[in-house]
Design a protein around this motif. Sequence first.
Motif, PDB file in Angstrom:
ATOM      1  N   TYR A  27       0.887  -1.340  -0.143  1.00 12.97           N
ATOM      2  CA  TYR A  27      -0.113  -0.173  -0.015  1.00 12.97           C
ATOM      3  C   TYR A  27       0.900   1.321   0.068  1.00 12.97           C
ATOM      4  O   TYR A  27       0.626   2.153  -0.738  1.00 12.97           O
ATOM      5  N   LYS A  31      -0.094   3.305  -3.135  1.00 13.69           N
ATOM      6  CA  LYS A  31      -1.332   4.146  -2.803  1.00 13.69           C
ATOM      7  C   LYS A  31      -1.600   5.419  -3.492  1.00 13.69           C
ATOM      8  O   LYS A  31      -2.729   5.737  -3.788  1.00 13.69           O
ATOM      9  N   PHE A  45      -5.114   1.252  -3.459  1.00 17.21           N
ATOM     10  CA  PHE A  45      -5.829   0.373  -2.063  1.00 17.21           C
ATOM     11  C   PHE A  45      -6.527  -0.627  -2.682  1.00 17.21           C
ATOM     12  O   PHE A  45      -6.205  -1.826  -2.012  1.00 17.21           O
ATOM     13  N   THR A 165      -7.517   7.237   4.458  1.00 13.71           N
ATOM     14  CA  THR A 165      -7.142   5.834   4.349  1.00 13.71           C
ATOM     15  C   THR A 165      -5.846   5.551   5.067  1.00 13.71           C
ATOM     16  O   THR A 165      -5.579   4.488   5.342  1.00 13.71           O
ATOM     17  N   ASP A 166      -4.975   6.557   4.625  1.00 14.28           N
ATOM     18  CA  ASP A 166      -3.561   6.247   5.397  1.00 14.28           C
ATOM     19  C   ASP A 166      -3.731   6.045   6.709  1.00 14.28           C
ATOM     20  O   ASP A 166      -3.017   5.228   7.260  1.00 14.28           O
TER      21      ASP A 166
END
Length: 201
Positions: A27, A31, A45, A165-166
């Motif tokens: 990821y 990403k 992702f 998301t991170d």
Amino acid sequence: MSNVKKVNPFVKLALELGPIVVFFIAYGRMKDQTFAYNGTDYNGFIVVTALFVPLLALTTFILYRLSGKISVMQIMTLLIVVVFGGLSVWFNDERFFKMKPTMIYLLFAGMLGFGLMRGQSYLQLVMDEAMPLKHEGWMILTKRITLFFLALAVTNEVVWRTMSTDAWVNFKVFGLTAAMFAFFMTQGKLMQKYAVEEDEA
């Protein structure tokens, strides 16, 4: 005669944590990339999720072949990963995969809670050999783990719904793992108090 075989603890740890580590590394590298397939764009992702699902299935199968056994929790975890990971890839929507930990923890909490209502510790059925405790100890530990799983489910929902998301990936890889270790570390006194002595076994 039992077909269960001992597995090198380092090999076991590598097989259990390997997919999560690979997910995190992949990821981090993918990403910000977008991948086009069959006229549809997929972000990093989604692609990493598509890689994670078969990798987890493979490592679970290898662990089963090496040890000769697989727990109900491992089977249920794999099924939920396949379902929610598959939904994320199929609908190109990362929310399904982010919901996966919530579903897993709610399922485990539900199973353990059902056992508690019946006066049983389903946790004891899968962990008694590795950690022999008196029945009272198992019941207390099971109640605590049930509440702990519910707390993790709520926390996961809050994180993925309100953060980036991170942040969720870091929470999934480091936060949940650290929480598990911290929880069992804090149960030391209970395990000592209710440990089964050798002459009682």
